[in-house]
Design an enzyme around this catalytic site. Sequence first.
Site, PDB file in Angstrom:
ATOM      1  N   HIS A 141       0.841  -1.208   0.000  1.00  0.00           N
ATOM      2  CA  HIS A 141       0.000   0.000   0.000  1.00  0.00           C
ATOM      3  C   HIS A 141       0.876   1.259   0.000  1.00  0.00           C
ATOM      4  O   HIS A 141       0.661   2.172  -0.801  1.00  0.00           O
ATOM      5  CB  HIS A 141      -0.904  -0.039   1.234  1.00  0.00           C
ATOM      6  CG  HIS A 141      -1.830   1.120   1.366  1.00  0.00           C
ATOM      7  ND1 HIS A 141      -3.203   0.995   1.229  1.00  0.00           N
ATOM      8  CD2 HIS A 141      -1.604   2.437   1.635  1.00  0.00           C
ATOM      9  CE1 HIS A 141      -3.754   2.190   1.409  1.00  0.00           C
ATOM     10  NE2 HIS A 141      -2.802   3.070   1.663  1.00  0.00           N
ATOM     11  N   GLU A 142       1.869   1.296   0.899  1.00  0.00           N
ATOM     12  CA  GLU A 142       2.718   2.491   0.982  1.00  0.00           C
ATOM     13  C   GLU A 142       3.588   2.639  -0.265  1.00  0.00           C
ATOM     14  O   GLU A 142       3.799   3.752  -0.757  1.00  0.00           O
ATOM     15  CB  GLU A 142       3.572   2.459   2.246  1.00  0.00           C
ATOM     16  CG  GLU A 142       2.795   2.390   3.548  1.00  0.00           C
ATOM     17  CD  GLU A 142       1.660   3.395   3.655  1.00  0.00           C
ATOM     18  OE1 GLU A 142       1.776   4.520   3.125  1.00  0.00           O
ATOM     19  OE2 GLU A 142       0.634   3.056   4.267  1.00  0.00           O
ATOM     20  N   HIS A 145       1.772   4.284  -3.014  1.00  0.00           N
ATOM     21  CA  HIS A 145       1.713   5.746  -2.881  1.00  0.00           C
ATOM     22  C   HIS A 145       2.913   6.412  -3.541  1.00  0.00           C
ATOM     23  O   HIS A 145       2.781   7.493  -4.132  1.00  0.00           O
ATOM     24  CB  HIS A 145       1.674   6.152  -1.399  1.00  0.00           C
ATOM     25  CG  HIS A 145       0.315   6.154  -0.797  1.00  0.00           C
ATOM     26  ND1 HIS A 145      -0.728   6.923  -1.268  1.00  0.00           N
ATOM     27  CD2 HIS A 145      -0.185   5.473   0.268  1.00  0.00           C
ATOM     28  CE1 HIS A 145      -1.802   6.726  -0.536  1.00  0.00           C
ATOM     29  NE2 HIS A 145      -1.501   5.848   0.407  1.00  0.00           N
TER      30      HIS A 145
END
Length: 197
Positions: A141-142, A145
């Site tokens: 997820h990170e 980003h």
Amino acid sequence: MAVRPIVITGDPVLHRTAAHVTDFDEALRRLVADMHETNEAANGVGLAAPQIGVGLRVFVWKMENNDGVPVVGHVVNPIVTTSRVPQERPDPHDDSEGCLSVPGESFPLKRAARAHVVGVDQDRATVEFDATGWFARCMQHEYDHLNGTLYLDRLDERYGKKARKAVKRNGWGRPGQTWLPGVDPDPFGHDAPAQVE
């Protein structure tokens, strides 16, 4: 250290590839410290620099794991590689994911069960580990980003439609919208008073 506002979906910084860190200086140390402080105030498990409006390849985490990795950490200029993502439909209970830049919403998304993370820390020391389960989900997820991808962009057609409606309903999708952890109400309800029955 300071808590910084979290940028909400629609701001350009969230939708473009972040730049590699080239200066390992006091400004980077302040950024990492502020990210940890902001993540803590937001009750988050992870936070990427673009989420506080900084287009650099840095993310932090605070998450228990079974992989022997420190609960609190950060990585600069990471590369995250994964095992194959299962092809079955995401489970609404087991696979629901949230994001501090999509405050208060969550949607099911299948992620790989394993992720290999390699990068450096703020002192240029090597950071390398394998993550599994929910910790692997956090790392993916990170990392997304840093590549200008929100988890909403990966949803299947059914949940993608629901997510687009939620973005519209909340009035998001345009630049300049933020929320401030520790000042604004926690959109995920972590600061709500306990219900007495």
